[in-house]
Design an enzyme around this catalytic site. Structure first.
Site, PDB file in Angstrom:
ATOM      1  N   CYS A  72       0.843  -1.199   0.000  1.00 32.94           N
ATOM      2  CA  CYS A  72       0.000   0.000   0.000  1.00 32.94           C
ATOM      3  C   CYS A  72       0.877   1.247   0.000  1.00 32.94           C
ATOM      4  O   CYS A  72       2.009   1.222   0.471  1.00 32.94           O
ATOM      5  CB  CYS A  72      -0.905   0.039   1.225  1.00 32.94           C
ATOM      6  SG  CYS A  72      -2.173  -1.240   1.270  1.00 32.94           S
TER       7      CYS A  72
ATOM      8  N   CYS B  74      -3.260  -8.146   7.109  1.00 33.08           N
ATOM      9  CA  CYS B  74      -3.397  -7.325   5.903  1.00 33.08           C
ATOM     10  C   CYS B  74      -4.864  -6.989   5.723  1.00 33.08           C
ATOM     11  O   CYS B  74      -5.697  -7.886   5.582  1.00 33.08           O
ATOM     12  CB  CYS B  74      -2.860  -8.049   4.670  1.00 33.08           C
ATOM     13  SG  CYS B  74      -3.093  -7.083   3.147  1.00 33.08           S
TER      14      CYS B  74
ATOM     15  N   PHE C 124      -7.579  -8.235 -25.735  1.00 35.83           N
ATOM     16  CA  PHE C 124      -7.060  -8.582 -24.411  1.00 35.83           C
ATOM     17  C   PHE C 124      -8.222  -9.090 -23.548  1.00 35.83           C
ATOM     18  O   PHE C 124      -8.451  -8.622 -22.439  1.00 35.83           O
ATOM     19  CB  PHE C 124      -6.371  -7.384 -23.749  1.00 35.83           C
ATOM     20  CG  PHE C 124      -5.328  -6.723 -24.593  1.00 35.83           C
ATOM     21  CD1 PHE C 124      -4.040  -7.226 -24.655  1.00 35.83           C
ATOM     22  CD2 PHE C 124      -5.641  -5.595 -25.346  1.00 35.83           C
ATOM     23  CE1 PHE C 124      -3.069  -6.605 -25.446  1.00 35.83           C
ATOM     24  CE2 PHE C 124      -4.677  -4.972 -26.134  1.00 35.83           C
ATOM     25  CZ  PHE C 124      -3.390  -5.482 -26.189  1.00 35.83           C
TER      26      PHE C 124
ATOM     27  N   ASN D 162     -14.280 -11.866 -19.401  1.00 37.98           N
ATOM     28  CA  ASN D 162     -14.897 -11.017 -18.379  1.00 37.98           C
ATOM     29  C   ASN D 162     -15.823  -9.962 -18.974  1.00 37.98           C
ATOM     30  O   ASN D 162     -16.887  -9.672 -18.423  1.00 37.98           O
ATOM     31  CB  ASN D 162     -13.790 -10.348 -17.562  1.00 37.98           C
ATOM     32  CG  ASN D 162     -14.300  -9.589 -16.356  1.00 37.98           C
ATOM     33  OD1 ASN D 162     -14.969 -10.149 -15.499  1.00 37.98           O
ATOM     34  ND2 ASN D 162     -13.983  -8.306 -16.288  1.00 37.98           N
TER      35      ASN D 162
ATOM     36  N   ASP E 259      -0.803 -12.970 -30.240  1.00 35.77           N
ATOM     37  CA  ASP E 259       0.058 -11.974 -29.602  1.00 35.77           C
ATOM     38  C   ASP E 259      -0.341 -10.605 -30.148  1.00 35.77           C
ATOM     39  O   ASP E 259      -0.029 -10.260 -31.298  1.00 35.77           O
ATOM     40  CB  ASP E 259       1.523 -12.281 -29.918  1.00 35.77           C
ATOM     41  CG  ASP E 259       2.470 -11.234 -29.340  1.00 35.77           C
ATOM     42  OD1 ASP E 259       1.995 -10.293 -28.679  1.00 35.77           O
ATOM     43  OD2 ASP E 259       3.686 -11.357 -29.567  1.00 35.77           O
TER      44      ASP E 259
ATOM     45  N   ASP F  36      -8.727  -3.529 -23.440  1.00 38.26           N
ATOM     46  CA  ASP F  36      -8.395  -3.685 -22.022  1.00 38.26           C
ATOM     47  C   ASP F  36      -6.958  -4.192 -21.917  1.00 38.26           C
ATOM     48  O   ASP F  36      -6.695  -5.309 -21.463  1.00 38.26           O
ATOM     49  CB  ASP F  36      -9.371  -4.676 -21.371  1.00 38.26           C
ATOM     50  CG  ASP F  36      -9.119  -4.835 -19.868  1.00 38.26           C
ATOM     51  OD1 ASP F  36      -8.424  -3.989 -19.281  1.00 38.26           O
ATOM     52  OD2 ASP F  36      -9.605  -5.829 -19.299  1.00 38.26           O
TER      53      ASP F  36
ATOM     54  N   CYS G 256      -5.151   0.244 -17.090  1.00 35.78           N
ATOM     55  CA  CYS G 256      -4.523   0.093 -15.776  1.00 35.78           C
ATOM     56  C   CYS G 256      -3.283   0.971 -15.643  1.00 35.78           C
ATOM     57  O   CYS G 256      -2.524   0.828 -14.680  1.00 35.78           O
ATOM     58  CB  CYS G 256      -4.178  -1.370 -15.493  1.00 35.78           C
ATOM     59  SG  CYS G 256      -3.040  -2.115 -16.668  1.00 35.78           S
TER      60      CYS G 256
END
Length: 385
Positions: A31, A110, A247, A252, A295, A316, A342
């Site tokens: 963190c 944690c 990706f 999902n 790829d 993504d 991300c």
């Protein structure tokens, strides 16, 4: 092109500074932002995203979306704990790496991990310390589905019968599935119970995804539900739409998209994930989704899946972004792109490319707090031609 500094003396406390919840904050590298409230954390992350858009991409969204947030604690369902037996201390250290990654943080608790694991760090340390193979256990992988929390013990030497019995007894006492990994990812086998069935449901899409313990899944289950719902809304799917999901991982996003669109094609670099995605389509009775292993950082300008017509595109990518794809995608018929990111720097760079070279405008963008208490900035953006 930047400087780093360290605080030598704190003269005046910021009014926004709070007391960290975790006693290990500052030593554990897991963190970085516990000294900020969750509300200030997400505001700081939005500032980072805005600065990256302006500085790197030379673009700004026409509209800022409200940040997506969920529970700030006990959210991490996937993770890797490092393990090190320290002879001088007579104990096994179990935790994340310190800021200096050569060292394992000596944790007792944690608060970001699921409580089933985060509150049992000391018990895990005691367990490893009691094993004959305590010097041969470098890591413990955590993977949780909707109804099973699994621990995968990596071991560098064969386990004795007694060690196997100790691991099984721990799993039974703590109601945790126990698996072992003697070699590579494909060597993972369950110790207890005999069959470990990991899966999670995306409720608003009526999709249930099965996965293996070492597969990539989104770390934060609550945020994943919100992220999928937001992505579907931004795609504004019609029953006639053909969508390309790059990706795609386990499916999902792909399989929820398939519930609303005419056809969706998912492409992923990990052949194992592609196999699981196809299996997930089958187990959910979805026949309008297909998957390809490729790829995505090599040129697929002439590959059959890339030359088809797609109304909409979902990206993504990993931290490095999607720059190689933007040399040949999106094609002229694609008028809407949703980009799940991300890393704000690569998103900003790719946003600049989509706007300057492909004739899109950045309609909206916002941050998602996938990793509360950390400095990770996850975000989502909508582009329209």
């Amino acid at each position: 092109t930047y400087d780093e500094a360290r605080i030598e003396e704190l003269l005046v406390r910021s009014p926004e500074r709070i007391e960290p919840r975790c006693p290990h904050f500052g030593g554990c590298g897991g963190c970085a932002l516990q000294h900020l409230s969750p509300e200030k954390q997400i505001a700081a992350k939005q500032d980072v995203l805005a600065e990256n858009f302006e500085r790197i991409g030379k673009v700004q969204p026409a509209h800022w979306m409200a940040p997506l947030v969920d529970a700030p604690w006990g959210y991490r369902r996937k993770g890797r704990l490092s393990v090190k037996w320290v002879e001088k201390k007579g104990k096994a250290l179990v935790g994340f790496r310190e800021d200096n990654p050569r060292f394992v943080a000596d944790l007792s608790i944690c608060h970001t991990l699921l409580p089933e694991v985060g509150l049992r760090i000391e018990a895990l340390s005691t367990l490893v310390g009691a094993l004959d193979a305590r010097r041969e256990i470098p890591q413990i992988e955590i993977a949780a589905g909707d109804d099973v929390v699994a621990l995968v013990f990596r071991h560098l030497a064969p386990l004795t019968v007694e060690d196997r019995e100790r691991l099984i007894a721990f799993g039974q006492a703590m109601n945790l599935a126990i698996l072992v990994q003697p070699k590579g990812p494909e060597s993972v086998i369950p110790l207890w119970p005999e069959n470990v069935n990991l899966h999670f449901r995306i409720g608003n899409a009526d999709v249930d995804l099965a996965f293996r313990p070492l597969d990539f899944i989104q770390v934060n289950a609550g945020m994943n539900q919100r992220m999928v719902a937001t992505t579907l809304d931004l795609l504004d799917l019609k029953s006639t739409d053909r969508v390309l999901d790059l990706f795609c991982g386990l499916g999902n996003f792909t399989l929820p998209i398939a519930r609303r669109a005419a056809e969706v094609v998912g492409v992923e670099g990990d052949a194992g994930l592609v196999e699981r995605a196809s299996g997930n389509a089958l187990r959910n009775g979805i026949g309008n989704a297909e998957f390809h292993a490729a790829d995505l950082f090599t040129n697929h300008a002439t590959t059959p899946w890339s030359t088809r017509h797609y109304d909409k595109l979902l990206l993504d990518p990993p931290r490095s972004g999607a720059a190689p794809l933007l040399d040949y995608l999106p094609r002229k018929g694609t008028n809407r792109i949703v980009y799940v990111s991300c890393h704000p720097g690569s998103l900003a760079r790719d946003a600049g490319t989509l706007v300057a070279r492909h004739g899109f405008r950045l309609v909206s963008a916002g941050v998602m707090d996938m990793f509360p208490q950390t400095a990770h900035v996850e975000s989502i953006a909508l582009f329209e031609r």
